[in-house]
Each structure stands twice: as C-alpha cells, then as structure tokens.
Design a protein around this motif. Structure first.
Motif, PDB file in Angstrom:
ATOM      1  N   GLY A  82       0.801  -1.253   0.030  1.00  0.00           N
ATOM      2  CA  GLY A  82       0.119   0.054  -0.129  1.00  0.00           C
ATOM      3  C   GLY A  82       0.792   1.354   0.068  1.00  0.00           C
TER       4      GLY A  82
ATOM      5  N   GLU B  67      -1.598   3.247 -10.521  1.00  0.00           N
ATOM      6  CA  GLU B  67      -2.216   3.148  -9.347  1.00  0.00           C
ATOM      7  C   GLU B  67      -3.667   2.871  -9.627  1.00  0.00           C
TER       8      GLU B  67
ATOM      9  N   ILE C 194      -3.250  -1.056  -9.438  1.00  0.00           N
ATOM     10  CA  ILE C 194      -2.660  -1.378  -7.903  1.00  0.00           C
ATOM     11  C   ILE C 194      -3.685  -1.323  -6.711  1.00  0.00           C
ATOM     12  N   PHE C 195      -4.311  -0.227  -6.732  1.00  0.00           N
ATOM     13  CA  PHE C 195      -5.250   0.037  -5.817  1.00  0.00           C
ATOM     14  C   PHE C 195      -6.650  -0.180  -6.002  1.00  0.00           C
ATOM     15  N   GLY C 196      -7.035  -0.420  -7.303  1.00  0.00           N
ATOM     16  CA  GLY C 196      -8.271  -0.511  -7.723  1.00  0.00           C
ATOM     17  C   GLY C 196      -8.856  -2.093  -7.810  1.00  0.00           C
TER      18      GLY C 196
ATOM     19  N   PRO D  94      -7.891  -4.828  -6.002  1.00  0.00           N
ATOM     20  CA  PRO D  94      -6.692  -4.249  -5.542  1.00  0.00           C
ATOM     21  C   PRO D  94      -5.688  -5.363  -5.967  1.00  0.00           C
TER      22      PRO D  94
ATOM     23  N   VAL E 265      -3.026  -4.491  -3.941  1.00  0.00           N
ATOM     24  CA  VAL E 265      -2.358  -4.262  -2.476  1.00  0.00           C
ATOM     25  C   VAL E 265      -2.703  -5.453  -1.456  1.00  0.00           C
TER      26      VAL E 265
ATOM     27  N   ASN F 202      -3.565  -8.357  -1.555  1.00  0.00           N
ATOM     28  CA  ASN F 202      -4.306  -9.399  -2.198  1.00  0.00           C
ATOM     29  C   ASN F 202      -3.600 -10.599  -2.217  1.00  0.00           C
TER      30      ASN F 202
END
Length: 422
Positions: free
Chosen positions: A239, A324, A327-329, A331, A333, A335
């Motif tokens: 994150g 981003e 990676i964040f959507g 996600p 991160v 995962n």
C-alpha cells in the motif's frame, strides 16, 4: 481469514521498511537533493533529445549512412545544445538544490541559492593558472554539487538563525536587508571554502569522487538493481508508493548515470557499451509490463465483470505507466492471491532486463524521457532506436502472463464463488 496474516506481515514491513524510508525522505537535506535533481530533469530530457537528433544526422550511427541526411549539416550544432544542457547539469543542480534546501530550512532562498552556486565554483577551483575545472560542471560533478550546496546552505542557516549578521534599522526595504544580512555569512563561508581549497590545497571534488565512484560503480549491478526493484514492488504491494519511497536513494545515481551515458555517446562510445545500465527508463521497461500490464490483459478477458470494467477504465493510464488504478483499484495491494505474482513477476523481469543489457544484446539508455512515456516508446527512443528493446518489453509482458495466470484463475474462482454466495 486469509487476509489477516497479510495485514500482520504488511504492518511489520511498513514498520521495518516504509517507516524509516519515509523519515529519510522527509529529512530537509534529502528532500532538497531529491527535488533539486527532479528540477533538472527538463534540461536532461531536452539535452539528451538534442543529442539523439544529432546522431540521426551522423554517418555510421545506426547504419553506414545517416538516417536523416538533411540533418547532417546541423549535427554539430545540435551537439552544442546538448553541451550547454547536459554538460552543465551539475551547475544547474547546485543552484536548484541550494534554493530548495533553503526553502526547507525557512531562510532566504535567493541568497542561499547564490551562495550554493558560488560554493560550487570554489569547490572546483584548481589554481590561478588552471582556473575552474569545467569537467566538473557535467554529471561528473553532480555529487560535488550536492555536497557543496548542502554544506554551504546549512552553514548559512546557522548564521542566520543565530543572528550572526549585520542588523539593519527599521524601514529599510527587504531586498536591501537580505543583501546586508547575507554579507557576514557569505564572507565567512566562502572564505573558509577558499582557504581549504586554495591555501591548504584540498581538492573537494576529487576527494568526493574518489570516495563515491567505487560505491556508484558497485551499485550499478544486477544484484543491487534486482534487490531495489524487489523492495520497490514490495512497498507497492503493502500500500505504499514504492517509487516515491525509493527515489531519494536511487535518483542521484540514475540521473548521473544517464548523463554519463549521454556524454559517452557524444564521444563516440558504441551504444551497447555505454558505461551504465541502470536508468529510470530501464526500470520502467522491466517492471510495469510484467507486473501490471500482464494482469491488466487477464482482466480484459476475465469472467469478473468488475475486473473487466476496471480494465477498460485503467488501461489508458496504465499505458502511460500510471499504475495506481490497477494496484489500488483491483486491488493488488494486500491481495492474498495476487501479491505474490505482482512482486515475483516484476522482480524476475528486472533480473532478465539487466542481464540482457549487460550481455550487450540491447543498446544502453542515453536519453532521459518523462516518466509517463509509454515503455514501448521510451525503450525504443532511449536506446537510440534499438528494436530489441521492444522485444524485451514483450518478453517481460509474456513472463508476467505466465506467472500471473494460475494465481489469477484462483482469484477469479474465489471471487465468482463469493459472488454466488452473496
């Protein structure tokens, strides 16, 4: 249940890695170096592009004849522009770092920037006969610029904050006050540098370079490159913005290396034998095609509606290495299914990429381009039009697909089962 151990691991990694890196990045001196070097990027980009244009008009560059013969009469004139940008990059960096460091310390930025520039000149003064060592104005003197700017501005800050200055009566215009306030600090600081360099004959620049060059040469290695990329991806995976976290550590080196490569090109060194491999362009053609583009391709053909929708939205940005949204959507991160292939694919592709350059299969990078340039464009242009850079990007992309595929299928089945239950 599966995400809880990951959260525990992530918290520990943040404490061990991200926390100290954030603190280091927020140190005023470190932030000044980072932001000062970033401020010189337009000059590096423009200068390297002019060098590339010059090469297009030269014979025996990529073929026996010039690629654009119409440019041949002007080839040397393009090199002049390159020389006035890239060959003076340390000079520009000294000014920018001094100004930004002064802003971080809340002191007069103009006075500090001029002091940093004057200090840089004094650091590179040889003798009355020899004068200034202009070679140090290029990337060779970049670390001298960093040291001279930080040292001079820090001393200036001490004088200002302890009020070791000339005090002016009320009503005097601010610009006049700043000029007289700077007088005593300027005199003492510059005199000290002059005494050390000229009277004691201590060569700041050669001492700094002799100390740092072995470290720099050792840093541009497959082991260090791969480890740094692994840590960068790991920070992203928990994150944090991995690129921003690692930038203060690596950017002073990568900017110097691409400038030194450009200088070597201007001296006729073959493109696949330039002195350095590690540059920001190399980072971007290795990591993102494997760790983001590959999973994005799987999302396009996924049975998960939300994944396919996100792919449609995120693809234009991802092409320009704005990762981003994925990676964040998605996600990626934290995962439990995808964090391993994300880190693994980017790390292995970095290892393969560095190996390909070290074996001289691909021309090395001598052109700096904006970070958002798509890798298939930046890789081709920055290597002087070497199509093998495009092949390497495809290889990294396919590698990512192979690594991601079983993990993605497991993630997809998990999400479909969860959706059915709900």
């Amino acid at each position: 249940m599966e995400t809880k151990p990951l959260n525990v691991i992530a918290e520990e990694l943040i404490n061990r890695l991200a926390g100290p890196l954030i603190k280091v990045g927020n140190v005023p001196a470190v932030a000044a170096v980072r932001d000062g070097l970033i401020a010189t990027i337009p000059l590096i980009i423009i200068g390297s592009l002019f060098l590339l244009t010059s090469m297009l008009g030269q014979n025996n560059t990529f073929s026996e004849l010039a690629i654009l013969p119409a440019l041949s009469p002007y080839s040397s004139k393009f090199v002049v522009f390159f020389s006035m940008t890239m060959n003076f990059i340390a000079l520009y960096a000294a000014l920018a770092i001094g100004l930004i460091y002064a802003r971080n310390l809340n002191i007069d930025v103009i006075g500090a920037a001029l002091l940093a520039l004057a200090s840089f000149f004094l650091f590179n003064f040889n003798s009355v006969e020899a004068g200034l060592d202009s070679r140090m104005f290029s990337a060779t003197g970049l670390f001298t610029a960093i040291v001279s700017s930080l040292l001079s501005v820090k001393c200036y800050s001490i004088f200002i904050k302890r009020k070791i200055t000339i005090r002016m009566p009320e009503g005097v215009p601010p610009n006049v006050i700043n000029a007289f306030v700077a007088l005593i600090p300027y005199f003492l600081i510059l005199s000290a540098f002059w005494f050390i360099r000229s009277i004691l004959d201590f060569n700041f620049s050669s001492t700094i370079n002799e100390a740092l060059i072995p470290i720099l040469n050792a840093s541009d290695s497959i082991i260090v490159f791969t480890i740094i990329k692994f840590i960068t991806l790991l920070l992203w995976a928990i994150g944090m913005h991995g690129d921003n976290m690692m930038s203060p550590l690596v950017s002073p080196m990568t900017y110097r290396w691409v400038a030194e490569n450009a200088q070597a090109v201007s001296q006729g060194v073959p493109l696949n034998q330039l002195p350095h491999i590690w540059t920001t362009v190399v980072e971007r053609i290795s990591m993102w095609p494997a760790s983001v583009w590959s999973v994005l391709a799987l999302m396009w053909f996924s049975r998960l509606k939300q994944a396919k929708t996100l792919a449609i939205i995120a693809t234009p940005a991802a092409i320009f290495t704005i990762v981003e949204p994925v990676i964040f959507g998605l996600p990626l991160v934290l995962n439990p299914f995808l964090i391993i292939p994300f880190v693994l694919s980017g790390t292995i592709s970095s290892l393969i990429t560095y190996t390909a350059f070290s074996l001289e299969w691909i021309n090395r990078v001598f052109v700096e381009l904006p970070w958002a340039t798509p890798p298939f464009i930046s890789g081709y242009i920055a290597t002087g039009g070497d199509w093998m850079a495009l092949v390497l990007i495809v290889v990294n992309f396919l590698l990512g697909l192979i690594i991601y595929y079983p993990f993605w299928k497991a993630y997809e089945r998990s999400q479909l089962a969860e959706n059915n239950l709900s």
